[in-house]
Design a protein around this motif. Structure first.
Motif, PDB file in Angstrom:
ATOM      1  N   ARG A   1     -15.517   7.813 -13.823  1.00 26.70           N
ATOM      2  CA  ARG A   1     -15.347   6.554 -15.518  1.00 26.70           C
ATOM      3  C   ARG A   1     -16.220   5.501 -14.889  1.00 26.70           C
ATOM      4  O   ARG A   1     -15.824   4.828 -13.604  1.00 26.70           O
ATOM      5  CB  ARG A   1     -14.083   6.435 -15.052  1.00 26.70           C
ATOM      6  N   LEU A   2     -16.941   4.790 -15.192  1.00 21.93           N
ATOM      7  CA  LEU A   2     -17.985   4.063 -15.188  1.00 21.93           C
ATOM      8  C   LEU A   2     -17.281   2.176 -15.537  1.00 21.93           C
ATOM      9  O   LEU A   2     -17.306   1.128 -14.694  1.00 21.93           O
ATOM     10  CB  LEU A   2     -19.171   3.353 -15.211  1.00 21.93           C
ATOM     11  N   ARG A   3     -16.431   1.947 -16.557  1.00 23.45           N
ATOM     12  CA  ARG A   3     -15.476   0.792 -16.517  1.00 23.45           C
ATOM     13  C   ARG A   3     -14.115   1.623 -17.884  1.00 23.45           C
ATOM     14  O   ARG A   3     -14.497   2.671 -18.425  1.00 23.45           O
ATOM     15  CB  ARG A   3     -16.358   0.419 -18.639  1.00 23.45           C
ATOM     16  N   PRO A   4     -13.310   1.356 -17.872  1.00 27.35           N
ATOM     17  CA  PRO A   4     -13.248   0.578 -16.393  1.00 27.35           C
ATOM     18  C   PRO A   4     -13.060   0.973 -14.625  1.00 27.35           C
ATOM     19  O   PRO A   4     -12.731   2.598 -15.333  1.00 27.35           O
ATOM     20  CB  PRO A   4     -11.929  -0.218 -16.652  1.00 27.35           C
ATOM     21  N   LEU A   5     -13.478   0.028 -13.908  1.00 27.31           N
ATOM     22  CA  LEU A   5     -13.808   1.243 -12.851  1.00 27.31           C
ATOM     23  C   LEU A   5     -12.107   1.272 -12.491  1.00 27.31           C
ATOM     24  O   LEU A   5     -11.298   0.566 -12.636  1.00 27.31           O
ATOM     25  CB  LEU A   5     -14.130   0.388 -11.777  1.00 27.31           C
ATOM     26  N   ASP A   6     -12.112   2.825 -11.709  1.00 26.08           N
ATOM     27  CA  ASP A   6     -10.836   2.609 -11.239  1.00 26.08           C
ATOM     28  C   ASP A   6     -10.595   1.649  -9.841  1.00 26.08           C
ATOM     29  O   ASP A   6     -11.081   1.494  -8.766  1.00 26.08           O
ATOM     30  CB  ASP A   6     -10.615   3.863 -10.152  1.00 26.08           C
ATOM     31  N   GLU A   7     -10.445   0.167  -9.998  1.00 23.53           N
ATOM     32  CA  GLU A   7     -10.007  -1.146  -9.340  1.00 23.53           C
ATOM     33  C   GLU A   7      -9.519  -0.677  -7.655  1.00 23.53           C
ATOM     34  O   GLU A   7     -10.238  -1.007  -6.929  1.00 23.53           O
ATOM     35  CB  GLU A   7      -9.484  -1.944  -9.821  1.00 23.53           C
ATOM     36  N   GLU A   8      -8.455  -0.084  -7.946  1.00 24.01           N
ATOM     37  CA  GLU A   8      -7.676   0.208  -6.735  1.00 24.01           C
ATOM     38  C   GLU A   8      -8.237   1.710  -5.751  1.00 24.01           C
ATOM     39  O   GLU A   8      -9.027   0.857  -4.620  1.00 24.01           O
ATOM     40  CB  GLU A   8      -5.912   1.239  -7.417  1.00 24.01           C
ATOM     41  N   VAL A   9      -9.065   2.415  -6.052  1.00 24.83           N
ATOM     42  CA  VAL A   9      -9.604   3.112  -5.194  1.00 24.83           C
ATOM     43  C   VAL A   9     -10.678   2.626  -5.136  1.00 24.83           C
ATOM     44  O   VAL A   9     -11.309   2.399  -3.584  1.00 24.83           O
ATOM     45  CB  VAL A   9      -9.980   4.723  -5.973  1.00 24.83           C
ATOM     46  N   VAL A  10     -11.796   2.198  -6.142  1.00 24.57           N
ATOM     47  CA  VAL A  10     -12.769   1.335  -5.098  1.00 24.57           C
ATOM     48  C   VAL A  10     -13.077   0.137  -4.723  1.00 24.57           C
ATOM     49  O   VAL A  10     -13.542  -0.410  -3.670  1.00 24.57           O
ATOM     50  CB  VAL A  10     -13.995   0.745  -6.851  1.00 24.57           C
ATOM     51  N   ALA A  11     -11.963  -0.453  -4.373  1.00 23.23           N
ATOM     52  CA  ALA A  11     -11.537  -1.499  -3.888  1.00 23.23           C
ATOM     53  C   ALA A  11     -11.323  -1.109  -2.541  1.00 23.23           C
ATOM     54  O   ALA A  11     -11.585  -1.698  -1.558  1.00 23.23           O
ATOM     55  CB  ALA A  11     -10.496  -2.943  -4.079  1.00 23.23           C
ATOM     56  N   GLY A  12     -10.100  -0.707  -2.228  1.00 28.39           N
ATOM     57  CA  GLY A  12      -9.741   0.038  -1.139  1.00 28.39           C
ATOM     58  C   GLY A  12     -10.810   0.603  -0.381  1.00 28.39           C
ATOM     59  O   GLY A  12     -11.286   0.192   0.648  1.00 28.39           O
ATOM     60  N   ALA A  13     -11.935   1.195  -1.032  1.00 27.48           N
ATOM     61  CA  ALA A  13     -13.180   1.570  -0.504  1.00 27.48           C
ATOM     62  C   ALA A  13     -14.017   0.791   0.243  1.00 27.48           C
ATOM     63  O   ALA A  13     -14.427   0.881   1.193  1.00 27.48           O
ATOM     64  CB  ALA A  13     -13.766   3.118  -1.484  1.00 27.48           C
ATOM     65  N   LEU A  14     -13.974  -0.314  -0.488  1.00 28.52           N
ATOM     66  CA  LEU A  14     -14.823  -1.533  -0.444  1.00 28.52           C
ATOM     67  C   LEU A  14     -14.633  -1.834   1.021  1.00 28.52           C
ATOM     68  O   LEU A  14     -14.848  -2.211   1.803  1.00 28.52           O
ATOM     69  CB  LEU A  14     -14.785  -2.062  -1.260  1.00 28.52           C
ATOM     70  N   ALA A  15     -13.069  -2.277   1.050  1.00 28.45           N
ATOM     71  CA  ALA A  15     -12.631  -3.576   2.412  1.00 28.45           C
ATOM     72  C   ALA A  15     -13.083  -2.190   3.119  1.00 28.45           C
ATOM     73  O   ALA A  15     -12.671  -2.880   4.136  1.00 28.45           O
ATOM     74  CB  ALA A  15     -11.293  -3.620   1.587  1.00 28.45           C
ATOM     75  N   ARG A  16     -13.334  -1.166   3.180  1.00 30.40           N
ATOM     76  CA  ARG A  16     -12.685  -0.302   4.557  1.00 30.40           C
ATOM     77  C   ARG A  16     -14.329  -0.349   4.930  1.00 30.40           C
ATOM     78  O   ARG A  16     -14.119   0.364   6.057  1.00 30.40           O
ATOM     79  CB  ARG A  16     -12.232   1.540   3.986  1.00 30.40           C
ATOM     80  N   HIS A  17     -15.944  -1.052   3.995  1.00 28.78           N
ATOM     81  CA  HIS A  17     -16.714  -1.037   5.218  1.00 28.78           C
ATOM     82  C   HIS A  17     -17.655  -2.190   5.252  1.00 28.78           C
ATOM     83  O   HIS A  17     -17.174  -2.941   4.316  1.00 28.78           O
ATOM     84  CB  HIS A  17     -16.813  -0.168   3.931  1.00 28.78           C
ATOM     85  N   ASP A  18     -18.279  -2.002   5.832  1.00 33.71           N
ATOM     86  CA  ASP A  18     -19.178  -3.248   6.223  1.00 33.71           C
ATOM     87  C   ASP A  18     -20.519  -3.618   4.792  1.00 33.71           C
ATOM     88  O   ASP A  18     -20.234  -4.430   4.873  1.00 33.71           O
ATOM     89  CB  ASP A  18     -19.891  -3.512   7.361  1.00 33.71           C
ATOM     90  N   GLN A  19     -20.640  -2.394   4.891  1.00 39.69           N
ATOM     91  CA  GLN A  19     -22.163  -2.377   3.005  1.00 39.69           C
ATOM     92  C   GLN A  19     -21.803  -1.612   2.405  1.00 39.69           C
ATOM     93  O   GLN A  19     -20.694  -0.479   2.910  1.00 39.69           O
ATOM     94  CB  GLN A  19     -22.801  -2.847   3.881  1.00 39.69           C
ATOM     95  N   ALA A  20     -21.652  -1.350   0.921  1.00 39.72           N
ATOM     96  CA  ALA A  20     -22.065  -0.863   0.389  1.00 39.72           C
ATOM     97  C   ALA A  20     -23.513  -0.687  -0.780  1.00 39.72           C
ATOM     98  O   ALA A  20     -24.238  -1.588  -0.537  1.00 39.72           O
ATOM     99  CB  ALA A  20     -20.536  -1.210  -0.956  1.00 39.72           C
ATOM    100  N   ILE A  21     -23.551   0.859  -0.483  1.00 34.53           N
ATOM    101  CA  ILE A  21     -25.102   0.705  -1.329  1.00 34.53           C
ATOM    102  C   ILE A  21     -24.789   1.522  -3.165  1.00 34.53           C
ATOM    103  O   ILE A  21     -24.381   2.231  -2.792  1.00 34.53           O
ATOM    104  CB  ILE A  21     -26.011   1.466  -0.152  1.00 34.53           C
ATOM    105  N   VAL A  22     -25.118   0.591  -3.744  1.00 32.40           N
ATOM    106  CA  VAL A  22     -25.064   1.287  -5.164  1.00 32.40           C
ATOM    107  C   VAL A  22     -26.323   1.697  -5.873  1.00 32.40           C
ATOM    108  O   VAL A  22     -26.894   1.493  -5.479  1.00 32.40           O
ATOM    109  CB  VAL A  22     -24.202   0.310  -5.781  1.00 32.40           C
ATOM    110  N   VAL A  23     -26.123   3.611  -5.665  1.00 26.35           N
ATOM    111  CA  VAL A  23     -27.370   4.040  -5.814  1.00 26.35           C
ATOM    112  C   VAL A  23     -27.348   4.069  -7.360  1.00 26.35           C
ATOM    113  O   VAL A  23     -26.727   5.394  -7.926  1.00 26.35           O
ATOM    114  CB  VAL A  23     -27.398   5.491  -5.201  1.00 26.35           C
TER     115      VAL A  23
END
Lengths: 272, 294
Positions: free
Chosen positions: B209-231
């Motif tokens: 699901r691209l819209r709306p993004l699952d904010e909780e999961v996505v933000a949690g994943a982002l917060a655990r990493h130094d960089q994110a690469i969207v392909v």
């Protein structure tokens, strides 16, 4: 059950439209005045109570020339579908009644404003009614003649003809003026009956200010059982002498003197 | 993935009489069984996409759940105003089913490359966007689409892809490290997962699901990493990259968000999606290269 017994007087509707437009400082006087009799005929030909109740088997009236919202709401009011209080809010801050028809208003089937949208939606309603076996309900779509310049109208006509949508009736408010000038100076589609006949629709050409003639055409189409269109020859700005056939009254709003003069002209017409 | 969704939809038509299938004269050897089995709930409206959408809206007025199918470049761009006014404005539960997303129709040329439809639809209020990345996700998506009360668009990737961890609307596959998170969907999901298979330190997030993004999961994943690469096989700013940047800023997440996307789109023609994936570095090699770049 048709609502013809209500006997709505078109010029009383026009007076209501004038009040709405004047109070709101709104435009679209010309296209509102030309379509009034068509709408009076339509609401008089259907079961208004079914519309009020939102019954699934109601006939559907889709007004594709959405800029005549004041006329639609005024006619709905005279048929008991909208209160006077609701009309008084027309184009006011926070109102649901804007300058183009909105489905947020109970009893309105579909929001329109961009032209050429109503007939495809009406086709969807008509095919949906057929698919679920509802033979008694009809779908009416009111368009302006300027609107016919939109290609989507002809997409929908081809579809309706191919599927023999007998329960769908397009009506054209043929006032011969579009947004800023005469339609025959922009894209000349006259005589419209030839265009529609070429697309497989039997044309019924009537005086668009004769309610009974419009209703007779609707009955004829139903009796014949083949796709038909009602081409209603009208006058843009009808009933307001200084606005008749004047393109500027698509845009201009009424001053106080003009408002009084227009009301007086309608009162005189009703006396005759 | 198209076949999987169509199978599920065909099954749903038997169970749910609200489901109505429409095509704009696309889907040879695909849509015929809908017409044969459910003639009263099937329509080929012809090559008339404005009518496709308007009729779908009208069917919603009658209580149907229309699925409108054609290739995405025809489905979204031609009838954009109908989607906006007749569907989104009314909140009608029309599901737009599109193929040819990204470079799936590669050899047909630029008019048939669809790298901007998610952004176009994402600019409208009220339409949710999906892109299944595995066959099991595609299969279970149909049921949820029917029960929705809102419009939706589904970009149906051409290739089937199976992976046991890809389920639900957003799948997070944590790696052993905290440096890099790779985010993909649809056609780019296999490359993202392939990178993790050779580099277990990398985490992967696959969005269905691209819209709306699952904010909780996505933000949690982002917060655990130094960089994110969207392909993604879509323009970055109006794609998931843009949505992620906004999310990172709103949640004040300290994560560098980078993009692999066909932003420098050219008219040069390729014979297969692989040509474009290699050209825009949307493949395993391109992702690995970016991970190593400072």
């Amino acid at each position: 059950m048709p609502s013809a017994c209500l006997r709505v007087e078109p010029n009383q509707v026009r007076a209501t439209v004038l009040e709405m437009l004047y109070r709101a400082g709104a435009s679209h006087l010309g296209p509102c005045m030309s379509v009034v009799d068509i709408l009076v005929a339509l609401y008089g030909a259907v079961d208004v109570e079914a519309i009020r109740q939102g019954r699934p088997d109601r006939s559907r009236i889709i007004v594709s020339k959405g800029h005549c919202a004041a006329a639609v709401y005024a006619v709905m009011h005279h048929y008991g579908l909208l209160s006077a209080d609701a009309l008084a809010d027309y184009c006011r801050e926070g109102s649901l009644l804007a300058g183009h028809v909105s489905h947020a208003v109970k009893g309105v089937e579909h929001s329109t404003g961009a032209l050429g949208h109503g007939l495809p939606v009406a086709c969807g309603c008509a095919i949906g009614l057929r698919s679920r076996g509802d033979e008694g309900s009809r779908v009416f779509c009111v368009m302006g003649d300027g609107e016919l310049q939109e290609g989507s109208v002809w997409e929908a006509l081809m579809f309706a003809r191919h599927h023999r949508l007998r329960n769908l009736v397009p009506l054209v408010d043929n006032n011969r003026i579009s947004s800023i000038t005469a339609t025959d100076r922009v894209i000349d589609l006259q005589p419209l009956e030839n265009r529609f006949a070429g697309f497989g629709f039997e044309p019924y050409v009537v005086d668009g200010h004769d309610v009974e003639a419009i209703q007779e055409a609707l009955e004829s189409i139903e009796r014949r059982g083949e796709p038909g269109v009602v081409i209603c020859n009208t006058v843009k700005g009808r009933g307001v002498p200084f606005a008749e056939n004047e393109p500027i009254w698509h845009y201009r709003s009424l001053g106080e003197e003009q408002f009084r003069a227009a009301l007086a002209a309608l009162a005189e017409a009703m006396r005759q | 993935m198209r076949g999987i969704i169509m199978d599920a939809l065909f099954a749903a038509m038997k169970a749910d009489e609200r489901v109505f299938f429409l095509t704009a004269d696309m889907g040879i050897n695909l849509v015929e069984r809908f017409a044969e089995s459910y003639p009263s709930r099937f329509l080929n409206v012809g090559i008339a996409e404005q009518n496709l959408i308007g009729i779908s809206a009208g069917l919603c007025n009658l209580g149907y759940r229309p699925f409108a199918y054609t290739i995405s470049n025809f489905l979204v761009h031609r009838p954009y105003e109908q989607i906006r006014n007749d569907v989104a404005l009314h909140g009608y539960p029309v599901t737009l089913l599109g193929t040819s997303g990204g470079f799936d129709n590669a050899p047909l040329g630029p008019t048939h490359h669809v790298v901007d439809e998610l952004g176009a639809l994402g600019a409208l209020a009220g339409i949710d966007l999906y892109c299944p990345s595995s066959t099991n996700c595609a299969r279970e998506l149909v049921g949820r689409l029917i029960e929705r009360e809102r419009p939706a668009y589904v970009r149906m990737p051409k290739d089937n892809f199976d992976h046991p961890a890809l389920e639900g609307e957003t799948a997070y596959l944590p790696g052993s490290g905290r440096q890099t998170l790779i985010i993909g969907y649809g056609a780019t999901a296999p490359a993202c997962i392939a990178v993790q298979e050779t580099n277990p330190a990398v985490s992967v997030l696959i969005c269905q699901r691209l819209r709306p993004l699952d904010e909780e999961v996505v933000a949690g994943a982002l917060a655990r990493h130094d960089q994110a690469i969207v392909v993604e096989d879509h323009l970055a700013a109006s794609g998931v990259y843009g949505a992620l940047c906004r999310l990172a800023m709103e949640y004040q997440i300290r994560c560098r968000v980078r993009s692999l996307a066909p932003d420098n789109y050219s008219l040069q023609v390729g014979a297969s999606p692989r040509f474009y994936q290699a050209r825009y570095r949307l493949d395993k090699g391109g992702i690995e290269e970016m991970i190593c770049q400072p």
